[in-house]
Scaffold this motif. Structure first.
Motif, PDB file in Angstrom:
ATOM      1  N   PRO A  34      -0.849   5.116  -3.880  1.00  0.00           N
ATOM      2  CA  PRO A  34      -0.299   4.853  -2.547  1.00  0.00           C
ATOM      3  C   PRO A  34      -1.021   5.594  -1.432  1.00  0.00           C
ATOM      4  O   PRO A  34      -1.562   6.680  -1.642  1.00  0.00           O
ATOM      5  N   ASP A  35      -1.040   4.975  -0.250  1.00  0.00           N
ATOM      6  CA  ASP A  35      -1.536   5.693   0.913  1.00  0.00           C
ATOM      7  C   ASP A  35      -0.391   6.383   1.660  1.00  0.00           C
ATOM      8  O   ASP A  35      -0.632   7.138   2.604  1.00  0.00           O
ATOM      9  N   ARG A  36       0.831   6.156   1.195  1.00  0.00           N
ATOM     10  CA  ARG A  36       2.003   6.846   1.765  1.00  0.00           C
ATOM     11  C   ARG A  36       3.147   6.764   0.765  1.00  0.00           C
ATOM     12  O   ARG A  36       3.311   5.734   0.107  1.00  0.00           O
ATOM     13  N   ILE A  37       3.899   7.848   0.616  1.00  0.00           N
ATOM     14  CA  ILE A  37       5.054   7.858  -0.271  1.00  0.00           C
ATOM     15  C   ILE A  37       6.312   8.060   0.568  1.00  0.00           C
ATOM     16  O   ILE A  37       6.459   9.074   1.267  1.00  0.00           O
ATOM     17  N   GLY A  47       0.814  -1.219   0.000  1.00  0.00           N
ATOM     18  CA  GLY A  47       0.000   0.000   0.000  1.00  0.00           C
ATOM     19  C   GLY A  47       0.840   1.258   0.000  1.00  0.00           C
ATOM     20  O   GLY A  47       0.338   2.333  -0.320  1.00  0.00           O
ATOM     21  N   GLU A  48       2.115   1.131   0.371  1.00  0.00           N
ATOM     22  CA  GLU A  48       3.030   2.271   0.353  1.00  0.00           C
ATOM     23  C   GLU A  48       3.831   2.272  -0.943  1.00  0.00           C
ATOM     24  O   GLU A  48       4.038   1.224  -1.562  1.00  0.00           O
ATOM     25  N   LEU A  49       4.288   3.447  -1.337  1.00  0.00           N
ATOM     26  CA  LEU A  49       5.146   3.586  -2.507  1.00  0.00           C
ATOM     27  C   LEU A  49       6.539   3.977  -2.058  1.00  0.00           C
ATOM     28  O   LEU A  49       6.706   4.913  -1.268  1.00  0.00           O
ATOM     29  N   LEU A  50       7.535   3.262  -2.551  1.00  0.00           N
ATOM     30  CA  LEU A  50       8.919   3.690  -2.366  1.00  0.00           C
ATOM     31  C   LEU A  50       9.315   4.538  -3.567  1.00  0.00           C
ATOM     32  O   LEU A  50       9.261   4.079  -4.710  1.00  0.00           O
ATOM     33  N   ASN A  51       9.711   5.779  -3.308  1.00  0.00           N
ATOM     34  CA  ASN A  51      10.277   6.644  -4.343  1.00  0.00           C
ATOM     35  C   ASN A  51      11.785   6.652  -4.105  1.00  0.00           C
ATOM     36  O   ASN A  51      12.297   7.367  -3.253  1.00  0.00           O
ATOM     37  N   LEU A  91       8.221   1.970  -6.601  1.00  0.00           N
ATOM     38  CA  LEU A  91       8.125   0.554  -6.252  1.00  0.00           C
ATOM     39  C   LEU A  91       6.986   0.298  -5.271  1.00  0.00           C
ATOM     40  O   LEU A  91       6.902   0.941  -4.221  1.00  0.00           O
ATOM     41  N   PHE A  92       6.111  -0.630  -5.635  1.00  0.00           N
ATOM     42  CA  PHE A  92       5.069  -1.142  -4.750  1.00  0.00           C
ATOM     43  C   PHE A  92       5.367  -2.603  -4.430  1.00  0.00           C
ATOM     44  O   PHE A  92       5.892  -3.337  -5.269  1.00  0.00           O
ATOM     45  N   LEU A  93       4.989  -3.048  -3.225  1.00  0.00           N
ATOM     46  CA  LEU A  93       4.984  -4.465  -2.877  1.00  0.00           C
ATOM     47  C   LEU A  93       3.576  -5.009  -3.090  1.00  0.00           C
ATOM     48  O   LEU A  93       2.592  -4.342  -2.785  1.00  0.00           O
ATOM     49  N   ARG A  94       3.492  -6.245  -3.616  1.00  0.00           N
ATOM     50  CA  ARG A  94       2.195  -6.837  -3.924  1.00  0.00           C
ATOM     51  C   ARG A  94       2.194  -8.314  -3.532  1.00  0.00           C
ATOM     52  O   ARG A  94       3.260  -8.923  -3.370  1.00  0.00           O
TER      53      ARG A  94
END
Length: 481
Positions: A393-396, A246-250, A259-262
């Motif tokens: 994302p709910d958080r970056i 649910g979070e995005l890594l920039n 990058l998202f985890l799924r």
């Protein structure tokens, strides 16, 4: 965590660190990534690279070196070369952005390309390892017997252990790994005339190997040290950042990664058309969905060259522009529209031949205007790429050099209308590598994050500016290379 030496081979620099048992930084060094030219392009200068690693280890205080339990290596995902059983090279060690193998992909039919995406989760592109492997095998011919493809990080691990293996997150950047089965794909390899035996055994990042006696003696490391290939740098950064679903890594570096985890790969037609890249996480617990923007931190060097500025002058310009921007003293209508494709285009086109475009130049356009336009363009590019993902994302979480660029961060937050959580700790990727080698997890709070908040007035003004410029922005993206 275990006392660990980390080696992070990036596009621009090699980051070398030693972390203590508490995760504190004991020593660090940074060197420009050494490369040389061959007849086809740019390759790694392996002698200089391996010397830099050995010298760093030798230069550690003997008391610190004696405590080391792990060496963890990470690097860019698409580089590599053919390595024989005796660890001699059967090909050059090729850089990630090299397209010397593109001719092996050109004959593929649309059905072949769709098949590759369904198997490997990657859009057909010469950046990925498969075409490089085919080129290297074709060049080596008989001299490549029993040689196997190793990423640059895996090659360094082989030198330290005498063993060849591939780590899963790096393997998932080769365009040769069956994501669903977690093994090398016979079908994908056959499409470019390769046998899967050209790829080595697969191991997780946590599964290290004992250091070879000769390397321990050469470097002064204890003989009980274990060597780990931590994985693909952006994915290792996700571990260091304690990324959750649910979070995005920039992840910002020479390039910029999203990058998202799924819990499952995204192999549908929409993801294929968007050219989003699926992969496997370094922990083995998640799949990843990833997009790379070729121009990230490298824009800083481009602006220096373009505007004949020193690094200090450009940094000062960015600080001044940030102060003026947050004070509402910037006239956006006077800023040129910059499409910052200085190193090619991001998804959904992913054209290495794409070039940057600047529109709206006037007689009174200043260097500051161009700098601001460039970072506005980078924020627009980020927004475009983010919209390709099936979820938002709910958080970056932001890591890397962007944390030192307040203008870039604030423009991105205001344009998106989304706050950013920005690591203030350097070398998050290296910390992730230590965590993987120690088989522990990281938490985001340990990265000392600071929030970049959205200003409603600036968000509204950027929204108006974006709407006004959207037709020209789309036109610029379609300009032939």
């Amino acid at each position: 965590m275990l006392p660990t030496i980390t080696v992070d081979v990036g596009t621009t620099s090699i980051k070398l660190c030693m972390f203590g048992a508490g995760g504190g930084l004991v020593a660090s060094a940074r060197h420009a990534t050494p490369t040389v030219q061959d007849a086809w392009g740019e390759i790694y200068d392996l002698e200089s690279l391996t010397e830099a690693v050995v010298d760093f280890i030798r230069d550690l205080e003997p008391s610190a070196r004696a405590t080391v339990k792990r060496v963890a290596i990470t690097g860019v995902g698409e580089s590599g070369g053919l390595v024989r059983p005796d660890l001699s090279l059967a090909s050059p060690m090729i850089l990630w952005h090299d397209h010397r193998g593109a001719d092996y992909l050109a004959p593929l039919e649309p059905a072949d390309r769709a098949l590759i995406y369904r198997i490997t989760g990657l859009p057909v592109n010469a950046n990925y390892g498969l075409s490089k492997v085919a080129w290297a095998a074709g060049q080596a011919r008989g001299a490549g017997n029993h040689a196997q493809w190793l990423n640059i990080a895996e090659y360094l691990a082989a030198l330290m252990t005498g063993q060849r293996w591939s780590e899963y997150s790096l393997a998932s950047r080769t365009m040769a790994l069956d994501l669903s089965l977690g093994k090398w794909s016979v079908e994908a390899c056959a499409l470019v005339g390769l046998d899967v035996g050209i790829f080595p055994e697969l191991r997780n990042a946590v599964d290290g190997s004992a250091i070879a006696g000769g390397y321990a003696r050469e470097t002064g490391l204890p003989e009980d040290v274990r060597i780990h290939v931590a994985g693909h740098d952006h994915m290792v950064g996700a571990v260091g950042a304690g990324l959750h679903r649910g979070e995005l890594l920039n992840s910002t570096g020479t390039t910029e990664g999203l990058l998202f985890l799924r819990d499952a790969p995204s192999l549908d037609e929409s993801s294929e058309q968007s050219k989003l890249a699926n992969g496997l996480s370094c922990t083995g617990a998640d799949y990843t969905l990833f997009a790379s923007i070729p121009t990230g931190g490298s824009a800083f060097a481009t602006l220096q060259s373009m505007l004949a500025m020193t690094a200090e002058q450009l940094s000062a310009c960015i600080i001044t522009l940030h102060e003026r921007y947050v004070a509402g003293q910037v006239d956006l209508s006077a800023v040129p529209l910059v499409l910052p494709q200085f190193r090619g285009s991001p998804p959904p086109t992913k054209r290495a031949s794409a070039r940057g475009v600047i529109a709206g130049l006037r007689t009174d356009t200043s260097a500051e205007d161009l700098v601001l336009g460039c970072f506005l363009g980078m924020a627009l590019q980020f927004q475009d790429v983010l919209q390709l993902f099936p979820t938002q994302p709910d958080r970056i979480k932001v890591i890397g050099p962007a944390s030192l660029n307040p203008l870039w961060l604030q423009l991105k937050a205001d344009l998106l209308g989304t706050p950013l959580s920005v690591s203030q700790l350097n070398e998050v990727v290296s910390r992730g590598a230590q965590a993987l080698a120690s088989d522990v997890s990281c938490d985001w709070d340990s990265c000392q994050p600071e929030d970049v908040l959205v200003n409603d007035r600036r968000h509204a003004r950027l929204g108006e500016w974006h709407a006004e410029n959207q037709p020209q922005w789309e036109y610029l993206k379609g300009v032939p290379a």
